[in-house]
Design a protein around this motif. Structure first.
Motif, PDB file in Angstrom:
ATOM      1  N   ILE A 104       0.836  -1.205   0.000  1.00 47.65           N
ATOM      2  CA  ILE A 104       0.000   0.000   0.000  1.00 47.65           C
ATOM      3  C   ILE A 104       0.868   1.252   0.000  1.00 47.65           C
ATOM      4  O   ILE A 104       0.598   2.222  -0.722  1.00 47.65           O
ATOM      5  CB  ILE A 104      -0.950  -0.013   1.209  1.00 47.65           C
ATOM      6  N   SER A 105       1.934   1.250   0.800  1.00 45.17           N
ATOM      7  CA  SER A 105       2.818   2.425   0.873  1.00 45.17           C
ATOM      8  C   SER A 105       3.523   2.671  -0.457  1.00 45.17           C
ATOM      9  O   SER A 105       3.666   3.826  -0.884  1.00 45.17           O
ATOM     10  CB  SER A 105       3.863   2.228   1.978  1.00 45.17           C
ATOM     11  N   LEU A 106       3.954   1.602  -1.121  1.00 46.05           N
ATOM     12  CA  LEU A 106       4.634   1.757  -2.407  1.00 46.05           C
ATOM     13  C   LEU A 106       3.691   2.329  -3.457  1.00 46.05           C
ATOM     14  O   LEU A 106       4.055   3.257  -4.194  1.00 46.05           O
ATOM     15  CB  LEU A 106       5.185   0.400  -2.862  1.00 46.05           C
ATOM     16  N   LEU A 108       0.830   4.065  -3.005  1.00 44.26           N
ATOM     17  CA  LEU A 108       0.469   5.446  -2.670  1.00 44.26           C
ATOM     18  C   LEU A 108       1.634   6.396  -2.910  1.00 44.26           C
ATOM     19  O   LEU A 108       1.448   7.514  -3.418  1.00 44.26           O
ATOM     20  CB  LEU A 108       0.021   5.530  -1.209  1.00 44.26           C
ATOM     21  N   GLY A 109       2.841   5.959  -2.554  1.00 43.43           N
ATOM     22  CA  GLY A 109       4.009   6.811  -2.757  1.00 43.43           C
ATOM     23  C   GLY A 109       4.238   7.131  -4.219  1.00 43.43           C
ATOM     24  O   GLY A 109       4.538   8.274  -4.584  1.00 43.43           O
ATOM     25  N   VAL A 187       1.573   3.484   7.416  1.00 47.09           N
ATOM     26  CA  VAL A 187       1.531   3.705   5.965  1.00 47.09           C
ATOM     27  C   VAL A 187       1.891   5.150   5.633  1.00 47.09           C
ATOM     28  O   VAL A 187       2.575   5.417   4.639  1.00 47.09           O
ATOM     29  CB  VAL A 187       0.139   3.326   5.410  1.00 47.09           C
ATOM     30  N   ILE A 188       1.457   6.098   6.455  1.00 43.57           N
ATOM     31  CA  ILE A 188       1.815   7.505   6.220  1.00 43.57           C
ATOM     32  C   ILE A 188       3.324   7.683   6.255  1.00 43.57           C
ATOM     33  O   ILE A 188       3.915   8.367   5.408  1.00 43.57           O
ATOM     34  CB  ILE A 188       1.137   8.418   7.266  1.00 43.57           C
ATOM     35  N   THR A 191       4.879   5.935   3.154  1.00 47.99           N
ATOM     36  CA  THR A 191       4.482   6.645   1.932  1.00 47.99           C
ATOM     37  C   THR A 191       5.248   7.956   1.790  1.00 47.99           C
ATOM     38  O   THR A 191       5.689   8.307   0.689  1.00 47.99           O
ATOM     39  CB  THR A 191       2.970   6.923   1.944  1.00 47.99           C
ATOM     40  N   VAL A 194       8.725   7.091   0.539  1.00 57.55           N
ATOM     41  CA  VAL A 194       8.739   6.677  -0.871  1.00 57.55           C
ATOM     42  C   VAL A 194       8.502   7.883  -1.782  1.00 57.55           C
ATOM     43  O   VAL A 194       9.231   8.092  -2.762  1.00 57.55           O
ATOM     44  CB  VAL A 194       7.677   5.596  -1.129  1.00 57.55           C
ATOM     45  N   ALA A 195       7.497   8.683  -1.473  1.00 58.42           N
ATOM     46  CA  ALA A 195       7.177   9.849  -2.299  1.00 58.42           C
ATOM     47  C   ALA A 195       8.321  10.852  -2.282  1.00 58.42           C
ATOM     48  O   ALA A 195       8.686  11.412  -3.322  1.00 58.42           O
ATOM     49  CB  ALA A 195       5.889  10.503  -1.797  1.00 58.42           C
ATOM     50  N   GLU A 248      13.164   0.216  -4.600  1.00 58.35           N
ATOM     51  CA  GLU A 248      12.222   0.606  -3.551  1.00 58.35           C
ATOM     52  C   GLU A 248      11.796  -0.592  -2.700  1.00 58.35           C
ATOM     53  O   GLU A 248      11.608  -0.453  -1.486  1.00 58.35           O
ATOM     54  CB  GLU A 248      10.980   1.258  -4.172  1.00 58.35           C
ATOM     55  N   LEU A 252      12.138  -0.598   1.222  1.00 61.59           N
ATOM     56  CA  LEU A 252      10.951  -0.717   2.069  1.00 61.59           C
ATOM     57  C   LEU A 252      11.065  -1.920   2.998  1.00 61.59           C
ATOM     58  O   LEU A 252      10.652  -1.861   4.161  1.00 61.59           O
ATOM     59  CB  LEU A 252       9.701  -0.872   1.192  1.00 61.59           C
TER      60      LEU A 252
END
Length: 317
Positions: A104-106, A108-109, A187-188, A191, A194-195, A248, A252
């Motif tokens: 999910i983080s990947l 969203l990022g 996740v925040i 994310t 990653v972003a 990534e 992660l």
């Protein structure tokens, strides 16, 4: 293409073997052994030595490694020296929660980084550009543990609207909603990381492509800017970005160790820390093997992505 990937898979075999040897040597160099964590220091030396014999720790290091390697080749990663459960079962049980927040983080990022990086490049030196670059540096600069603890203080202690840790509420009914609520803070953090990393790469890659002659020609032919950017520039800009994205997954995977400790998330990262602290050699070896396989698979996926993005690469195999 098939020959190339088969060659890469064959190369991965000695790489995995080398990783396991290095990991085993590092563990042997560490002071103490699992017996120190399993028995009371008040026990007589004979009882402690009997425990070492039971766990096979009395054997020379190379015998211990060859025994582990032989079992691993048969699909048996051994048993935990602490809980006596099969290592493969322990890892599989913990893999799901880790893949959940990582995946999910990947996604969203990347959904944040790619559009924002493109807009930042097409509107260079605008307010949006400065906002994107500033946000990128903040995402990279703020350590995960600091951001995680800050979010816990604000949303869990001060506002008391989100749980501070775990995957479900103790004594609660559980369910998807409860899990999603516990996922928000970790996740925040992932994310943002990653972003932050990828906004800069997307922006710099797009800036380099936007200055190419063939894009000036496309504009001179009367193509709309949207088509110039998204059809002609974007695909070529993705080629260097694919290299970064391929790394990534391993990043992660490593970052999950810190995040899962902070948020008490029952995944691979938390298992890694507990295994190291308890000197659970069997579990540590299994985790290192999984981590090495994750890196190799990520590199293979990167090669596939190269061929999808740039047909010239596929034709050269």
């Amino acid at each position: 293409m098939f020959t190339y990937f088969m060659r890469r898979i064959l190369i991965a075999v000695p790489v995995l073997l080398g990783v396991t040897i290095i990991n085993f040597i590092i563990m042997m160099m560490a002071p103490g052994d699992p017996v120190d964590m399993l028995v009371s220091p008040k026990l007589p030396a004979e009882a402690i030595e009997a425990k070492r014999l039971e766990l096979g720790l009395d054997q020379p290091p190379y015998v211990q490694y060859l025994s582990w390697l032989g079992n691993m080749l048969q699909g048996n990663l051994g048993y935990s020296m602490i809980t006596y459960e099969p290592v493969s079962k322990i890892i599989l049980d913990r893999m799901g929660p880790t893949l959940l927040i990582m995946g999910i983080s990947l996604v969203l990022g990347l959904l944040i980084a790619i559009p924002l990086g493109i807009l930042s490049a097409t509107k260079q030196y605008s307010k949006l550009d400065y906002f994107a670059v500033t946000g990128s540096f903040l995402g990279i600069s703020i350590p995960n543990f600091f951001l995680g603890l800050g979010l816990i203080y604000v949303f869990s202690i001060w506002l008391n609207i989100l749980p501070s840790g775990g995957m479900s509420t103790l004594g609660g009914g559980g369910g998807i909603g409860d899990v999603l609520k516990h996922m928000i803070l970790p996740v925040i953090v992932l994310t943002a990381n990653v972003a932050g990393r990828n906004i800069r790469y997307v922006r710099s890659s797009m800036l380099e492509i936007l200055g190419q002659d063939y894009l000036r020609t496309a504009r001179a032919k009367g193509l709309k800017e949207f088509l110039v950017v998204n059809r002609h520039a974007m695909r070529n800009a993705l080629i260097p970005i694919v290299t970064v994205l391929g790394m990534e997954i391993p990043i992660l995977f490593g970052g999950a160790v810190v995040i899962e400790q902070i948020f008490s998330w029952p995944g691979i990262g938390q298992l890694t820390m507990s295994s190291i602290m308890s000197r659970d050699y069997s579990t540590i070896m299994g985790l290192n093997l999984v981590a090495a396989m994750v890196v190799i698979v990520a590199n293979l996926l990167t090669d596939i992505a190269y061929a999808v993005v740039d047909p010239r690469i596929k034709n050269s195999y």
